[in-house]
Design an enzyme around this catalytic site. Structure first.
Site, PDB file in Angstrom:
ATOM      1  N   TRP A   1      -4.097  -1.922  -0.733  1.00  0.00           N
ATOM      2  CA  TRP A   1      -3.867  -3.092  -1.409  1.00  0.00           C
ATOM      3  C   TRP A   1      -4.167  -4.012  -0.455  1.00  0.00           C
ATOM      4  CZ3 TRP A   1      -1.625  -7.957  -1.147  1.00  0.00           C
ATOM      5  CH2 TRP A   1      -1.767  -8.624  -2.510  1.00  0.00           C
TER       6      TRP A   1
ATOM      7  N   ASN B   1       1.231  -0.123   6.282  1.00  0.00           N
ATOM      8  CA  ASN B   1       1.702  -0.974   5.590  1.00  0.00           C
ATOM      9  C   ASN B   1       2.234  -2.070   6.099  1.00  0.00           C
ATOM     10  OD1 ASN B   1       0.868   0.872   3.393  1.00  0.00           O
ATOM     11  ND2 ASN B   1       2.900   1.407   2.876  1.00  0.00           N
ATOM     12  N   GLY B   2       1.695  -3.268   5.653  1.00  0.00           N
ATOM     13  CA  GLY B   2       2.443  -4.617   6.325  1.00  0.00           C
ATOM     14  C   GLY B   2       1.342  -5.511   6.977  1.00  0.00           C
TER      15      GLY B   2
ATOM     16  N   HIS C   1       5.516 -32.774 -23.730  1.00  0.00           N
ATOM     17  CA  HIS C   1       5.386 -33.444 -22.563  1.00  0.00           C
ATOM     18  C   HIS C   1       4.000 -33.167 -21.808  1.00  0.00           C
ATOM     19  CE1 HIS C   1       9.280 -35.086 -22.969  1.00  0.00           C
ATOM     20  NE2 HIS C   1       9.547 -33.995 -23.358  1.00  0.00           N
TER      21      HIS C   1
ATOM     22  N   CYS D   1       0.909  -1.174  -0.077  1.00  0.00           N
ATOM     23  CA  CYS D   1       0.122   0.068   0.050  1.00  0.00           C
ATOM     24  C   CYS D   1       0.808   1.233   0.138  1.00  0.00           C
ATOM     25  CB  CYS D   1      -0.898  -0.099   1.182  1.00  0.00           C
ATOM     26  SG  CYS D   1      -1.528  -1.542   1.575  1.00  0.00           S
TER      27      CYS D   1
ATOM     28  N   GLU E   1       8.935 -14.519 -19.528  1.00  0.00           N
ATOM     29  CA  GLU E   1       8.596 -13.073 -19.189  1.00  0.00           C
ATOM     30  C   GLU E   1       7.617 -12.509 -19.934  1.00  0.00           C
ATOM     31  OE1 GLU E   1       9.332 -11.298 -16.891  1.00  0.00           O
ATOM     32  OE2 GLU E   1       9.185  -9.196 -17.505  1.00  0.00           O
TER      33      GLU E   1
ATOM     34  N   GLU F   1      -0.312 -10.394 -17.063  1.00  0.00           N
ATOM     35  CA  GLU F   1      -0.755  -9.491 -15.853  1.00  0.00           C
ATOM     36  C   GLU F   1      -1.685  -8.100 -16.302  1.00  0.00           C
ATOM     37  OE1 GLU F   1       2.452  -7.822 -13.577  1.00  0.00           O
ATOM     38  OE2 GLU F   1       3.806  -7.966 -15.189  1.00  0.00           O
TER      39      GLU F   1
ATOM     40  N   ARG G   1       1.084   1.309  -6.158  1.00  0.00           N
ATOM     41  CA  ARG G   1       1.438   0.522  -5.062  1.00  0.00           C
ATOM     42  C   ARG G   1       0.211  -0.349  -4.480  1.00  0.00           C
ATOM     43  NH1 ARG G   1       6.805   1.355  -2.778  1.00  0.00           N
ATOM     44  NH2 ARG G   1       6.131  -0.384  -1.252  1.00  0.00           N
TER      45      ARG G   1
ATOM     46  N   LYS H   1       2.646  -2.906  -7.103  1.00  0.00           N
ATOM     47  CA  LYS H   1       4.048  -2.660  -7.483  1.00  0.00           C
ATOM     48  C   LYS H   1       4.965  -3.660  -6.832  1.00  0.00           C
ATOM     49  CE  LYS H   1       7.129  -1.395 -10.207  1.00  0.00           C
ATOM     50  NZ  LYS H   1       7.396  -2.480 -11.403  1.00  0.00           N
TER      51      LYS H   1
ATOM     52  N   LYS I   1       4.230 -10.763 -18.826  1.00  0.00           N
ATOM     53  CA  LYS I   1       3.750  -9.376 -19.281  1.00  0.00           C
ATOM     54  C   LYS I   1       2.292  -9.427 -19.826  1.00  0.00           C
ATOM     55  CE  LYS I   1       5.759  -7.646 -17.684  1.00  0.00           C
ATOM     56  NZ  LYS I   1       6.967  -7.772 -16.911  1.00  0.00           N
TER      57      LYS I   1
HETATM   58  O1  M6R Z   1      10.407  -5.525  -6.899  1.00  0.00           O
HETATM   59  P1  M6R Z   1      10.742  -6.974  -7.287  1.00  0.00           P
HETATM   60  O2  M6R Z   1      11.717  -6.917  -8.628  1.00  0.00           O
HETATM   61  O3  M6R Z   1      11.257  -7.811  -6.171  1.00  0.00           O
HETATM   62  O4  M6R Z   1       9.346  -7.191  -7.602  1.00  0.00           O
HETATM   63  C1  M6R Z   1       9.340  -8.733  -7.926  1.00  0.00           C
HETATM   64  C2  M6R Z   1       7.833  -9.061  -8.670  1.00  0.00           C
HETATM   65  O5  M6R Z   1       6.894  -9.025  -7.717  1.00  0.00           O
HETATM   66  C3  M6R Z   1       7.712  -8.307  -9.995  1.00  0.00           C
HETATM   67  O6  M6R Z   1       8.737  -8.490 -10.731  1.00  0.00           O
HETATM   68  C4  M6R Z   1       6.349  -8.742 -10.529  1.00  0.00           C
HETATM   69  O7  M6R Z   1       6.373 -10.019 -10.958  1.00  0.00           O
HETATM   70  C5  M6R Z   1       6.051  -7.612 -11.755  1.00  0.00           C
HETATM   71  N1  M6R Z   1       4.659  -7.248 -11.628  1.00  0.00           N
HETATM   72  C6  M6R Z   1       6.064  -8.083 -12.990  1.00  0.00           C
HETATM   73  O8  M6R Z   1       5.684  -7.213 -14.045  1.00  0.00           O
END
Ligand code: M6R
Length: 611
Positions: A79, A103-104, A507, A2, A484, A491, A27, A606, A488
């Site tokens: 969040w 936060n937390g 497989h 958050c 990757e 998400e 965030r 984020k 992308k």
């Molecule tokens: O800040 P970080 O690189 O540790 O974050 C890791 C993942 O949460 C982050 O890469 C996430 O998978 C992204 N949303 C991908 O686009």
């Protein structure tokens, strides 16, 4: 995950808090709230949904309301962890004399709540944060610092908090354990936030709290104590990016802006770190001489999500060029499966934010097991950067888009430098080292060539908008790219996309192939290409439409696929970067055409600071 903002000074707090919340909305964005102090008490407003909903509600208050003229307050964008995103569950949580944002996760909130209920406290929300707010209230006897300090001693779990009381207008108490808090030092004012992007508009002087720090702030007066050891001194440092870096700069989305920033971001990552004469990389932050590196037995890479995918490239390149054993592991798994680690291992934690809970836990586990631990982090002063104490900053600039783009390509550039440094401390010749340096230096140029094809990639994307599922396949260095690319796409477009090793297709996953399941195949020239072409044929034979990511001018590959995006020719460890940029643009345009909220995909945040 958050966002927290707080202000104390001489200006009207609400506009500063709202501006900060907008900066932090990436965030978390399922509800937002704000509280201000005034001689008449604490005023709280909250709204479900985005910060704009909160702004609408605040506008309903008259000109003479404290929301307009109070000069201290706290705010939050959420969040959800405990309880769904509702107005009741939004922060701040308040009693009639205390307000708090958090936060937390308070792990022992149930026991604390039961105790508070037995004292007669009533709860309006399902959150752990309200428990903390009322716990502070229960200890309050006219000194908010004392009440928060006492309450935090009862708490198990993680927090970054900002808190204030009705009786002490202008005073903010902030504290952190596991969730970042940064203090923006102004002239007679302080802006508190969970991340520097909310303070950069006001000041570049930042103080980062350490775990177990608690600070009392009033205007420009800041007193920092440690919950363990009394008064502590924390130096301010300068934020080294400009406010413009956190703006959209004319792009429709942060994601697109950040995709386009990649040539400059990679330049910044490699600047001053390439030694062409000696054919090696200079990574002083690792604190490892060539002799130290030659002594290491193994590189263990940990990370999550995009950072994990970048880690795979690091594993392949390190084994490939340096001949040293390398492994990449999901950070949470690393922590819980009791890995075999020793003092000859270098554990490299990759994290854009430097705050990911699982990666941080892996750092601590590796430290406890006696490994050398280094961070590969973007956010300066973040927890992982500070706890590892050694490592390499990406210098990619702030990444606001939830979907990570420039962090990935800068991580890959850095991992190639790490592999080169290892390789040169072992068998790689200076001549081959220079070739490698040249390849790394050419990465921004390769990215520019892909960016120039955006229009063509957008046209290809139009043909894939209608699908609800998709495979991404690749081999060798193109396997992490497939992972990757799929991440992308899923998400931001909500298409069910899966990345597979191309050889794995047969497989099991091949059972899913049909007309409605297109395949994105990474079939660049280099080792593995012919085998991947074989896999493409298998896909086509099952009526799957195939989009090939292929080498420029490769007519053979073109003839095997339905659509293609061409990548400039280069060796495959370097091709990871332009190929990924092509898939970033592909995902972006598919999501745009589907009308998705690209910068704020559902359910995501984020930085994932909970396990
Ligand atoms: O800040 P970080 O690189 O540790 O974050 C890791 C993942 O949460 C982050 O890469 C996430 O998978 C992204 N949303 C991908 O686009």
């Amino acid at each position: 995950m958050c966002g927290i903002v707080g202000y104390t000074g001489k200006k009207a707090a609400a506009p500063i808090l709202i501006n900060g919340l907008k900066r932090l909305e990436y965030r978390g964005y399922d509800s937002a709230g704000l509280a201000v102090t005034s001689p008449d008490g604490i005023f709280v407003e909250k709204a479900k949904g985005k910060v704009s909903e909160l702004v609408n509600k605040l506008a309903e208050h008259g000109e003479d309301s404290p929301f307009h003229d109070s000069s201290s307050g706290i705010a939050h964008t959420r969040w959800a962890t405990h309880g769904p995103p509702t107005t009741e569950n939004a922060h701040p949580h308040a009693s009639d004399r205390i307000a708090l944002v958090h936060n937390g996760i308070i792990e022992n909130y149930k026991a604390l709540k039961a105790n508070l209920v037995s004292q007669g406290y009533k709860f309006l929300s399902q959150t752990d944060t309200e428990v903390l707010a009322l716990l502070v209230d229960s200890y309050y006897e006219g000194d908010i610092l004392q009440a928060v300090t006492t309450a935090l001693k009862d708490v198990e779990g993680t927090y970054g908090i900002a808190c204030m009381s009705q009786d002490e207008p202008g005073v903010l108490i902030v504290a952190r354990r596991g969730s970042p808090i940064v203090l923006g030092v102004g002239d007679g004012e302080t802006i508190v936030a969970s991340d520097a992007s909310a303070i950069i508009k006001h000041t570049r002087q930042a103080i980062y709290l350490d775990d177990n720090d608690i600070a009392k702030i009033q205007g420009g007066d800041i007193d920092i104590m440690s919950l363990d050891s009394g008064i502590v001194s924390r130096e301010a440092s300068e934020i080294d990016w400009s406010p413009d870096a956190a703006e959209k700069g004319g792009y429709e989305h942060y994601m697109l802006k950040e995709i386009y920033e990649q040539p400059d971001a990679i330049e910044n990552t490699i600047r001053g770190r390439m030694d062409m004469e000696r054919g090696t990389a200079m990574l002083g932050g690792l604190g490892l001489s060539p002799r130290d590196m030659a002594d290491l037995n193994r590189l263990v890479i940990v990370g999550c999500g995009t950072s994990l995918n970048a880690g795979l490239v690091g594993e392949f390149a390190t084994e490939d060029f340096a001949g040293i054993c390398a492994e990449v592991e999901q950070a949470a798994e690393f922590r819980y499966r009791n890995p075999i680690i020793n003092s000859k291992d270098l554990v490299l934690a990759i994290s854009q934010s430097g705050e990911t809970a699982d990666t941080l836990a892996a750092v601590r586990e590796a430290t406890d097991k006696g490994a050398l631990v280094a961070g590969l982090v973007n956010v300066v002063g973040s927890t992982i950067a500070r706890e590892t104490g050694r490592g390499v900053y990406l210098h990619a600039g702030p990444e606001i888009s939830v979907a990570s783009t420039k962090a990935f390509t800068c991580q890959v550039a850095t991992l190639l430098m790490v592999a080169l440094k290892f390789a040169r401390s072992r068998r790689m010749s200076v001549v081959n080292g220079r070739t490698f340096v040249q390849e790394i230096k050419n990465l921004p140029n390769l990215v520019k060539q892909v960016l120039a094809k955006e229009q063509q990639i957008a046209e290809v994307a139009e043909r894939y908008v209608k699908y609800e599922k998709m495979f991404f396949i690749g081999r060798g260095y193109m396997y992490p790219v497939a992972m990757e690319g799929a991440l992308k796409l899923k998400e931001i477009s909500y298409i069910h996309a899966e990345g597979y090793h191309a050889a794995e297709l047969k497989h099991g996953p091949i059972a899913l192939l049909e007309e409605s399941m297109p395949v994105v195949a990474l079939a660049l020239k280099g080792p593995g290409k012919e085998k991947t072409i074989g896999n493409i044929k298998e896909c086509s034979a099952r009526d799957a439409r195939v989009l090939g990511i292929i080498t420029e001018g490769d007519e053979e590959a073109k003839s095997e696929v339905d659509d293609f995006i061409e990548i400039p020719e280069c060796r495959l460890h370097a091709a990871v970067v332009p190929a990924t940029v092509a898939l970033q643009l592909f995902a972006y345009h598919v999501a745009r055409l589907r009308g998705c909220a690209i910068d704020q995909p559902r359910n995501l945040a984020k930085s994932v600071t909970v396990e």
